[in-house]
Design a protein around this motif. Structure first.
Motif, PDB file in Angstrom:
ATOM      1  N   ILE A  44     -12.373  -7.056   6.510  1.00 37.51           N
ATOM      2  CA  ILE A  44     -12.588  -8.418   6.022  1.00 37.51           C
ATOM      3  C   ILE A  44     -11.324  -8.858   5.304  1.00 37.51           C
ATOM      4  CG2 ILE A  44     -13.959  -9.882   4.497  1.00 37.51           C
ATOM      5  CD1 ILE A  44     -16.305  -7.999   4.943  1.00 37.51           C
ATOM      6  N   GLY A  45     -10.625  -9.816   5.884  1.00 37.79           N
ATOM      7  CA  GLY A  45      -9.365 -10.265   5.293  1.00 37.79           C
ATOM      8  C   GLY A  45      -8.247  -9.293   5.577  1.00 37.79           C
ATOM      9  N   VAL A  46      -7.798  -8.585   4.536  1.00 31.35           N
ATOM     10  CA  VAL A  46      -6.658  -7.671   4.660  1.00 31.35           C
ATOM     11  C   VAL A  46      -6.959  -6.399   3.880  1.00 31.35           C
ATOM     12  CG1 VAL A  46      -4.213  -7.335   4.117  1.00 31.35           C
ATOM     13  CG2 VAL A  46      -4.999  -9.554   4.935  1.00 31.35           C
ATOM     14  N   ASN A  47      -6.557  -5.265   4.434  1.00 30.19           N
ATOM     15  CA  ASN A  47      -6.696  -3.985   3.758  1.00 30.19           C
ATOM     16  C   ASN A  47      -5.384  -3.232   3.902  1.00 30.19           C
ATOM     17  OD1 ASN A  47      -7.349  -0.877   3.962  1.00 30.19           O
ATOM     18  ND2 ASN A  47      -9.013  -1.782   2.788  1.00 30.19           N
ATOM     19  N   TYR A  48      -4.911  -2.655   2.822  1.00 22.32           N
ATOM     20  CA  TYR A  48      -3.651  -1.924   2.930  1.00 22.32           C
ATOM     21  C   TYR A  48      -3.702  -0.641   2.119  1.00 22.32           C
ATOM     22  CZ  TYR A  48      -2.610  -4.116  -1.594  1.00 22.32           C
ATOM     23  OH  TYR A  48      -2.672  -4.532  -2.903  1.00 22.32           O
ATOM     24  N   GLN A  49      -2.904   0.328   2.552  1.00 21.86           N
ATOM     25  CA  GLN A  49      -2.770   1.595   1.855  1.00 21.86           C
ATOM     26  C   GLN A  49      -1.313   2.028   1.879  1.00 21.86           C
ATOM     27  OE1 GLN A  49      -6.267   3.526   4.133  1.00 21.86           O
ATOM     28  NE2 GLN A  49      -6.210   4.653   2.210  1.00 21.86           N
ATOM     29  N   HIS A  50      -0.929   2.788   0.866  1.00 25.60           N
ATOM     30  CA  HIS A  50       0.451   3.248   0.763  1.00 25.60           C
ATOM     31  C   HIS A  50       0.604   4.651   1.340  1.00 25.60           C
ATOM     32  CE1 HIS A  50       0.390   0.123  -2.490  1.00 25.60           C
ATOM     33  NE2 HIS A  50       1.462  -0.227  -1.825  1.00 25.60           N
ATOM     34  N   ASP A  52       3.646   7.789   1.396  1.00 25.00           N
ATOM     35  CA  ASP A  52       4.964   8.351   1.107  1.00 25.00           C
ATOM     36  C   ASP A  52       5.411   9.133   2.336  1.00 25.00           C
ATOM     37  OD1 ASP A  52       5.200   7.330  -1.465  1.00 25.00           O
ATOM     38  OD2 ASP A  52       4.155   9.030  -2.364  1.00 25.00           O
ATOM     39  N   TYR A  53       6.475   8.654   2.957  1.00 26.16           N
ATOM     40  CA  TYR A  53       6.937   9.228   4.226  1.00 26.16           C
ATOM     41  C   TYR A  53       8.270   9.928   4.000  1.00 26.16           C
ATOM     42  CZ  TYR A  53       8.010   9.485   9.236  1.00 26.16           C
ATOM     43  OH  TYR A  53       8.302   9.912  10.503  1.00 26.16           O
ATOM     44  N   SER A  54       8.337  11.205   4.364  1.00 24.39           N
ATOM     45  CA  SER A  54       9.568  11.979   4.191  1.00 24.39           C
ATOM     46  C   SER A  54      10.499  11.740   5.364  1.00 24.39           C
ATOM     47  CB  SER A  54       9.239  13.479   4.090  1.00 24.39           C
ATOM     48  OG  SER A  54       8.444  13.745   2.960  1.00 24.39           O
ATOM     49  N   TYR A  55      11.722  11.338   5.038  1.00 20.59           N
ATOM     50  CA  TYR A  55      12.694  11.032   6.088  1.00 20.59           C
ATOM     51  C   TYR A  55      14.098  11.269   5.553  1.00 20.59           C
ATOM     52  CZ  TYR A  55      15.302   8.328   9.578  1.00 20.59           C
ATOM     53  OH  TYR A  55      16.193   7.924  10.559  1.00 20.59           O
ATOM     54  N   LYS A  56      14.830  12.159   6.195  1.00 22.24           N
ATOM     55  CA  LYS A  56      16.202  12.477   5.797  1.00 22.24           C
ATOM     56  C   LYS A  56      16.293  12.804   4.305  1.00 22.24           C
ATOM     57  CE  LYS A  56      18.702   9.887   9.356  1.00 22.24           C
ATOM     58  NZ  LYS A  56      19.713   8.823   9.626  1.00 22.24           N
ATOM     59  N   ASN A  57      15.416  13.692   3.858  1.00 24.13           N
ATOM     60  CA  ASN A  57      15.381  14.137   2.464  1.00 24.13           C
ATOM     61  C   ASN A  57      15.109  13.009   1.475  1.00 24.13           C
ATOM     62  OD1 ASN A  57      16.035  16.849   3.179  1.00 24.13           O
ATOM     63  ND2 ASN A  57      18.198  16.268   3.337  1.00 24.13           N
ATOM     64  N   LYS A  58      14.416  11.977   1.946  1.00 22.12           N
ATOM     65  CA  LYS A  58      14.023  10.879   1.076  1.00 22.12           C
ATOM     66  C   LYS A  58      12.517  10.702   1.164  1.00 22.12           C
ATOM     67  CE  LYS A  58      18.238   8.261   2.051  1.00 22.12           C
ATOM     68  NZ  LYS A  58      18.750   6.976   2.586  1.00 22.12           N
ATOM     69  N   GLN A  59      11.960  10.139   0.121  1.00 22.29           N
ATOM     70  CA  GLN A  59      10.564   9.730   0.130  1.00 22.29           C
ATOM     71  C   GLN A  59      10.537   8.206   0.236  1.00 22.29           C
ATOM     72  OE1 GLN A  59       8.881  12.722   0.868  1.00 22.29           O
ATOM     73  NE2 GLN A  59       7.284  11.709  -0.306  1.00 22.29           N
ATOM     74  N   ILE A  60      10.148   7.725   1.399  1.00 19.77           N
ATOM     75  CA  ILE A  60      10.114   6.287   1.658  1.00 19.77           C
ATOM     76  C   ILE A  60       8.683   5.798   1.463  1.00 19.77           C
ATOM     77  CG2 ILE A  60      10.499   4.487   3.383  1.00 19.77           C
ATOM     78  CD1 ILE A  60      12.468   6.488   4.719  1.00 19.77           C
ATOM     79  N   LYS A  61       8.535   4.762   0.689  1.00 19.19           N
ATOM     80  CA  LYS A  61       7.209   4.235   0.397  1.00 19.19           C
ATOM     81  C   LYS A  61       6.853   3.147   1.420  1.00 19.19           C
ATOM     82  CE  LYS A  61       7.506   5.202  -4.547  1.00 19.19           C
ATOM     83  NZ  LYS A  61       6.489   6.273  -4.529  1.00 19.19           N
ATOM     84  N   LEU A  62       5.955   3.487   2.311  1.00 25.86           N
ATOM     85  CA  LEU A  62       5.489   2.546   3.319  1.00 25.86           C
ATOM     86  C   LEU A  62       4.157   1.952   2.890  1.00 25.86           C
ATOM     87  CD1 LEU A  62       6.201   4.674   6.527  1.00 25.86           C
ATOM     88  CD2 LEU A  62       7.697   2.966   5.470  1.00 25.86           C
ATOM     89  N   MET A  63       3.922   0.722   3.264  1.00 30.73           N
ATOM     90  CA  MET A  63       2.625   0.097   3.028  1.00 30.73           C
ATOM     91  C   MET A  63       2.062  -0.316   4.380  1.00 30.73           C
ATOM     92  SD  MET A  63       1.558  -3.025   0.465  1.00 30.73           S
ATOM     93  CE  MET A  63       2.345  -4.359   1.389  1.00 30.73           C
ATOM     94  N   ILE A  64       1.002   0.345   4.804  1.00 30.58           N
ATOM     95  CA  ILE A  64       0.376   0.073   6.092  1.00 30.58           C
ATOM     96  C   ILE A  64      -0.701  -0.982   5.870  1.00 30.58           C
ATOM     97  CG2 ILE A  64      -0.659   1.095   8.137  1.00 30.58           C
ATOM     98  CD1 ILE A  64       2.057   2.303   7.343  1.00 30.58           C
ATOM     99  N   THR A  65      -0.506  -2.151   6.439  1.00 35.51           N
ATOM    100  CA  THR A  65      -1.385  -3.291   6.193  1.00 35.51           C
ATOM    101  C   THR A  65      -2.203  -3.589   7.444  1.00 35.51           C
ATOM    102  OG1 THR A  65       0.258  -4.231   4.672  1.00 35.51           O
ATOM    103  CG2 THR A  65      -1.487  -5.690   5.446  1.00 35.51           C
ATOM    104  N   ASP A  66      -3.505  -3.506   7.293  1.00 31.59           N
ATOM    105  CA  ASP A  66      -4.456  -3.735   8.380  1.00 31.59           C
ATOM    106  C   ASP A  66      -5.090  -5.114   8.186  1.00 31.59           C
ATOM    107  OD1 ASP A  66      -6.541  -3.628  10.252  1.00 31.59           O
ATOM    108  OD2 ASP A  66      -7.817  -2.462   8.891  1.00 31.59           O
ATOM    109  N   THR A  67      -5.017  -5.951   9.194  1.00 28.04           N
ATOM    110  CA  THR A  67      -5.501  -7.327   9.071  1.00 28.04           C
ATOM    111  C   THR A  67      -6.736  -7.553   9.937  1.00 28.04           C
ATOM    112  OG1 THR A  67      -4.051  -8.087  10.854  1.00 28.04           O
ATOM    113  CG2 THR A  67      -3.175  -8.180   8.612  1.00 28.04           C
TER     114      THR A  67
END
Length: 225
Positions: A44-50, A52-67
């Motif tokens: 209903i509307g929008v739902n999102y979750q975060h 933490d994705y490991s890539y090249k020795n970094k922690q990248i914060k992704l936000m996966i947004t489901d509409t």
């Protein structure tokens, strides 16, 4: 005394899942985030979750947004085109209208997209994603899918020059290609240096400040001798 250098926290990089109702966007989001198949009622509307994705020795914060795919929520989901870094136009081989819906959202996205947080010259990663590839029957032939994607690619070139829209077949249920899909998105973003620019600027600024401070201290000591 040596001083530690603290990097600023990464901002969130939004990946938008959009498409018609019933194509499995929520299930795909859960597979990406939780690494398991979990069914949900329609968003209903929008739902999102975060994530933490490991890539090249970094922690990248992704936000996966489901509409939500229902008609009454289209005006709400349109606002989430802003500042996203990647968009997955989702459809499913068992839902006849879903490819047309994905095409509609792809055209709408291009016209309304803007991103004030991205580096100059950045173009979002745009993918057509067919979910439920584990099902034996697919109502869309590869030729129909290719023609749709080629039509969108030509449409995009009239605006910001978006090219090479990639096509993925995935199964949220079985987990097929979901890891590859996310890895591809992150790699394409990395090619545009979206993960390094801000951090590098902060590190350089701190280093310069420390150098200036050391120069001042050295200069003051010299004057007192």
């Amino acid at each position: 005394m040596s001083q530690s250098i603290t990097l600023s926290k990464n901002k969130h990089y939004s990946i938008l899942l959009i498409g018609g109702t019933g194509v499995g966007k929520s299930c795909l989001k859960n597979r990406i985030i939780k690494k398991k198949f979990q069914t949900e009622i329609s968003t209903i509307g929008v739902n999102y979750q975060h994530l933490d994705y490991s890539y090249k020795n970094k922690q990248i914060k992704l936000m996966i947004t489901d509409t939500a795919g229902q008609e009454q929520f289209k005006s709400i989901t349109k606002s989430y085109y802003k500042d996203c870094f990647a968009v997955l136009f989702c459809f499913a081989g068992d839902t006849p209208k879903s490819l047309k819906d994905a095409e509609h959202y792809a055209r709408q996205f291009q016209v309304n997209y803007q991103n004030s947080k991205a580096p100059e010259g950045f173009t979002p990663v745009c993918l057509f994603v067919r979910n439920k590839c584990d099902l034996p029957d697919n109502i869309f032939t590869q030729n129909v899918i290719d023609n749709t994607i080629n039509g969108i690619s030509e449409f995009y070139q009239e605006f910001k020059g978006f090219q090479n829209i990639k096509f993925f077949e995935v199964s949220a249920k079985e987990g097929t290609n979901t890891e590859s899909l996310l890895q591809y998105v992150v790699e394409e973003l990395d090619k545009q240096n979206v993960f390094d620019a801000k951090e590098q600027q902060n590190v350089t600024a701190i280093l310069d400040q420390n150098k200036d401070k050391q120069k001042d201290e050295t200069s003051q000591q010299g004057c007192c001798k």
